[in-house]
Structure formats: structure tokens, C-alpha cells
Design a protein around this motif. Structure first.
Motif, PDB file in Angstrom:
ATOM      1  N   MET A  25       9.438 108.011  25.385  1.00 22.33           N
ATOM      2  CA  MET A  25       8.776 109.050  26.168  1.00 22.33           C
ATOM      3  C   MET A  25       8.232 108.479  27.476  1.00 22.33           C
ATOM      4  SD  MET A  25       9.242 111.548  24.116  1.00 22.33           S
ATOM      5  CE  MET A  25       8.238 112.859  24.747  1.00 22.33           C
ATOM      6  N   SER A  26       7.762 107.230  27.444  1.00 23.03           N
ATOM      7  CA  SER A  26       7.281 106.574  28.665  1.00 23.03           C
ATOM      8  C   SER A  26       7.395 105.061  28.518  1.00 23.03           C
ATOM      9  CB  SER A  26       5.840 106.980  28.985  1.00 23.03           C
ATOM     10  OG  SER A  26       4.948 106.452  28.038  1.00 23.03           O
ATOM     11  N   ARG A  27       7.462 104.420  29.669  1.00 19.46           N
ATOM     12  CA  ARG A  27       7.600 102.956  29.721  1.00 19.46           C
ATOM     13  C   ARG A  27       6.798 102.473  30.919  1.00 19.46           C
ATOM     14  NH1 ARG A  27      13.516 100.909  29.326  1.00 19.46           N
ATOM     15  NH2 ARG A  27      12.840 100.427  27.249  1.00 19.46           N
ATOM     16  N   HIS A  28       5.912 101.487  30.677  1.00 14.00           N
ATOM     17  CA  HIS A  28       5.093 100.922  31.753  1.00 14.00           C
ATOM     18  C   HIS A  28       5.313  99.418  31.792  1.00 14.00           C
ATOM     19  CE1 HIS A  28       2.907 104.635  32.528  1.00 14.00           C
ATOM     20  NE2 HIS A  28       2.941 104.808  31.214  1.00 14.00           N
ATOM     21  N   GLU A  29       5.540  98.888  32.992  1.00 14.31           N
ATOM     22  CA  GLU A  29       5.811  97.468  33.174  1.00 14.31           C
ATOM     23  C   GLU A  29       4.599  96.775  33.794  1.00 14.31           C
ATOM     24  OE1 GLU A  29       9.385  97.024  35.438  1.00 14.31           O
ATOM     25  OE2 GLU A  29      10.602  98.029  33.919  1.00 14.31           O
ATOM     26  N   PHE A  30       4.362  95.522  33.365  1.00 15.43           N
ATOM     27  CA  PHE A  30       3.237  94.724  33.850  1.00 15.43           C
ATOM     28  C   PHE A  30       3.707  93.290  34.059  1.00 15.43           C
ATOM     29  CE2 PHE A  30       1.710  98.116  31.170  1.00 15.43           C
ATOM     30  CZ  PHE A  30       0.713  98.691  31.948  1.00 15.43           C
ATOM     31  N   SER A  31       3.143  92.644  35.053  1.00 16.77           N
ATOM     32  CA  SER A  31       3.508  91.244  35.308  1.00 16.77           C
ATOM     33  C   SER A  31       2.598  90.277  34.559  1.00 16.77           C
ATOM     34  CB  SER A  31       3.480  90.950  36.807  1.00 16.77           C
ATOM     35  OG  SER A  31       2.208  91.244  37.336  1.00 16.77           O
ATOM     36  N   SER A  32       1.434  90.754  34.096  1.00 13.96           N
ATOM     37  CA  SER A  32       0.522  89.842  33.393  1.00 13.96           C
ATOM     38  C   SER A  32       0.217  90.336  31.977  1.00 13.96           C
ATOM     39  CB  SER A  32      -0.796  89.695  34.168  1.00 13.96           C
ATOM     40  OG  SER A  32      -1.599  90.847  34.010  1.00 13.96           O
ATOM     41  N   THR A  33      -0.052  89.394  31.105  1.00 13.13           N
ATOM     42  CA  THR A  33      -0.437  89.697  29.728  1.00 13.13           C
ATOM     43  C   THR A  33      -1.720  90.513  29.706  1.00 13.13           C
ATOM     44  OG1 THR A  33       0.571  87.646  28.959  1.00 13.13           O
ATOM     45  CG2 THR A  33      -1.069  88.659  27.510  1.00 13.13           C
ATOM     46  N   GLU A  34      -2.672  90.131  30.535  1.00  7.23           N
ATOM     47  CA  GLU A  34      -3.974  90.802  30.550  1.00  7.23           C
ATOM     48  C   GLU A  34      -3.843  92.284  30.906  1.00  7.23           C
ATOM     49  OE1 GLU A  34      -3.331  87.946  32.323  1.00  7.23           O
ATOM     50  OE2 GLU A  34      -4.251  86.593  30.858  1.00  7.23           O
ATOM     51  N   ASN A  35      -3.051  92.592  31.925  1.00  6.51           N
ATOM     52  CA  ASN A  35      -2.881  93.990  32.326  1.00  6.51           C
ATOM     53  C   ASN A  35      -2.153  94.797  31.256  1.00  6.51           C
ATOM     54  OD1 ASN A  35      -4.198  93.512  34.725  1.00  6.51           O
ATOM     55  ND2 ASN A  35      -2.340  93.341  35.943  1.00  6.51           N
ATOM     56  N   ALA A  36      -1.141  94.205  30.642  1.00  4.37           N
ATOM     57  CA  ALA A  36      -0.411  94.889  29.565  1.00  4.37           C
ATOM     58  C   ALA A  36      -1.337  95.146  28.387  1.00  4.37           C
ATOM     59  CB  ALA A  36       0.791  94.056  29.127  1.00  4.37           C
ATOM     60  N   GLN A  37      -2.112  94.151  28.010  1.00  6.81           N
ATOM     61  CA  GLN A  37      -3.022  94.284  26.874  1.00  6.81           C
ATOM     62  C   GLN A  37      -4.099  95.327  27.152  1.00  6.81           C
ATOM     63  OE1 GLN A  37      -4.805  90.612  25.629  1.00  6.81           O
ATOM     64  NE2 GLN A  37      -5.475  91.477  23.691  1.00  6.81           N
ATOM     65  N   SER A  38      -4.624  95.342  28.358  1.00  6.71           N
ATOM     66  CA  SER A  38      -5.652  96.316  28.731  1.00  6.71           C
ATOM     67  C   SER A  38      -5.097  97.737  28.667  1.00  6.71           C
ATOM     68  CB  SER A  38      -6.162  96.007  30.138  1.00  6.71           C
ATOM     69  OG  SER A  38      -7.074  96.979  30.557  1.00  6.71           O
ATOM     70  N   TYR A  39      -3.904  97.934  29.204  1.00  2.70           N
ATOM     71  CA  TYR A  39      -3.285  99.262  29.163  1.00  2.70           C
ATOM     72  C   TYR A  39      -3.020  99.684  27.712  1.00  2.70           C
ATOM     73  CZ  TYR A  39       0.039 103.030  29.583  1.00  2.70           C
ATOM     74  OH  TYR A  39       0.678 104.244  29.444  1.00  2.70           O
ATOM     75  N   LEU A  40      -2.461  98.765  26.917  1.00  2.00           N
ATOM     76  CA  LEU A  40      -2.151  99.062  25.523  1.00  2.00           C
ATOM     77  C   LEU A  40      -3.415  99.447  24.752  1.00  2.00           C
ATOM     78  CD1 LEU A  40      -0.133  99.205  23.198  1.00  2.00           C
ATOM     79  CD2 LEU A  40      -0.508  96.754  22.839  1.00  2.00           C
ATOM     80  N   GLU A  41      -4.489  98.721  24.947  1.00  2.00           N
ATOM     81  CA  GLU A  41      -5.746  99.034  24.254  1.00  2.00           C
ATOM     82  C   GLU A  41      -6.263 100.415  24.633  1.00  2.00           C
ATOM     83  OE1 GLU A  41      -7.112  97.461  21.681  1.00  2.00           O
ATOM     84  OE2 GLU A  41      -5.367  96.155  21.817  1.00  2.00           O
ATOM     85  N   SER A  42      -6.108 100.780  25.898  1.00  2.00           N
ATOM     86  CA  SER A  42      -6.562 102.103  26.328  1.00  2.00           C
ATOM     87  C   SER A  42      -5.735 103.212  25.681  1.00  2.00           C
ATOM     88  CB  SER A  42      -6.544 102.163  27.853  1.00  2.00           C
ATOM     89  OG  SER A  42      -5.755 103.145  28.365  1.00  2.00           O
ATOM     90  N   VAL A  43      -4.426 103.021  25.581  1.00  2.00           N
ATOM     91  CA  VAL A  43      -3.573 104.024  24.926  1.00  2.00           C
ATOM     92  C   VAL A  43      -3.876 104.070  23.433  1.00  2.00           C
ATOM     93  CG1 VAL A  43      -1.190 104.692  24.388  1.00  2.00           C
ATOM     94  CG2 VAL A  43      -1.744 103.806  26.658  1.00  2.00           C
ATOM     95  N   LYS A  44      -4.069 102.917  22.809  1.00  2.00           N
ATOM     96  CA  LYS A  44      -4.389 102.882  21.383  1.00  2.00           C
ATOM     97  C   LYS A  44      -5.712 103.595  21.090  1.00  2.00           C
ATOM     98  CE  LYS A  44      -3.561  98.883  19.283  1.00  2.00           C
ATOM     99  NZ  LYS A  44      -3.410  97.422  19.088  1.00  2.00           N
TER     100      LYS A  44
END
Length: 98
Positions: A25-44
Motif C-alpha cells: 500500500m505504501s513504501r518509504h525510503e530512508f538513508s539512515s537507520t535512525e530515520n527508518a526506526q523513528s518512522y516505523l515506531e510512529s506507524v506502529k
């Protein structure tokens, strides 16, 4: 590269059956682990409020659902549970650790 993928399907995201990409349904790309983890936690956090059931499988997979959300499968001739899955990929592979 990190990707956080949201898929809606009738199986848990860790199965990654053939054609699973068609359920994205959606895909978001990140260059850093921290940004990916922060986004994932917000969606969770959002999904935890919206869905009454959840299950995790290592760092890569999260699954959410409400018992009453089903769809009829013509081939199966039955109603199947709908799952809202999150997948964290690192360089195209499931992230199994932080």
C-alpha cells in the motif's frame, strides 16, 4: 538503504509469498537507520491504536488486525482475515536486528 513497507493482505507479512509486492500500500525510503526506526515506531504507535491485535516477528515484521475485518475469497469459498503488515527492509532484505 532502508525501506518501511506497509502491506494489506490475507496473510502475515513475514510469509512474503510470491507476489507479496502486489499487496504493498505504501513504501518509504530512508538513508539512515535512525530515520527508518523513528518512522516505523510512529506507524506502529498509530496501528496499535487502530487495531486490537498485533504480533511482531524480530525487528523486520509487525502485523496488526481487527477480528471483524475479513474479505471473502472466491477461490477458497470462505472469509479470510485481513492483516496490516509492516516490513523493514535493509538493502532489500528483512532487517532482523538493530
Amino acid at each position: 538503504m532502508h525501506e518501511i513497507i506497509y502491506m494489506r493482505t490475507d496473510y502475515e507479512p513475514w510469509w512474503m509469498f510470491e507476489g507479496w509486492e502486489d499487496k504493498i500500500m505504501s513504501r518509504h525510503e530512508f538513508s539512515s537507520t535512525e530515520n527508518a526506526q523513528s518512522y516505523l515506531e510512529s506507524v506502529k504507535n498509530d496501528f496499535s491504536r487502530r487495531f486490537s491485535n498485533q504480533q511482531q516477528k524480530n525487528a523486520a515484521f509487525s502485523c496488526y488486525w481487527n477480528e471483524e475485518e475479513t474479505e471473502y475469497c472466491e477461490n477458497c469459498e470462505e472469509y479470510l482475515q485481513i492483516f496490516h503488515g509492516l516490513i523493514w527492509l535493509v538493502n532489500g532484505q528483512p532487517n532482523t536486528s538493530f
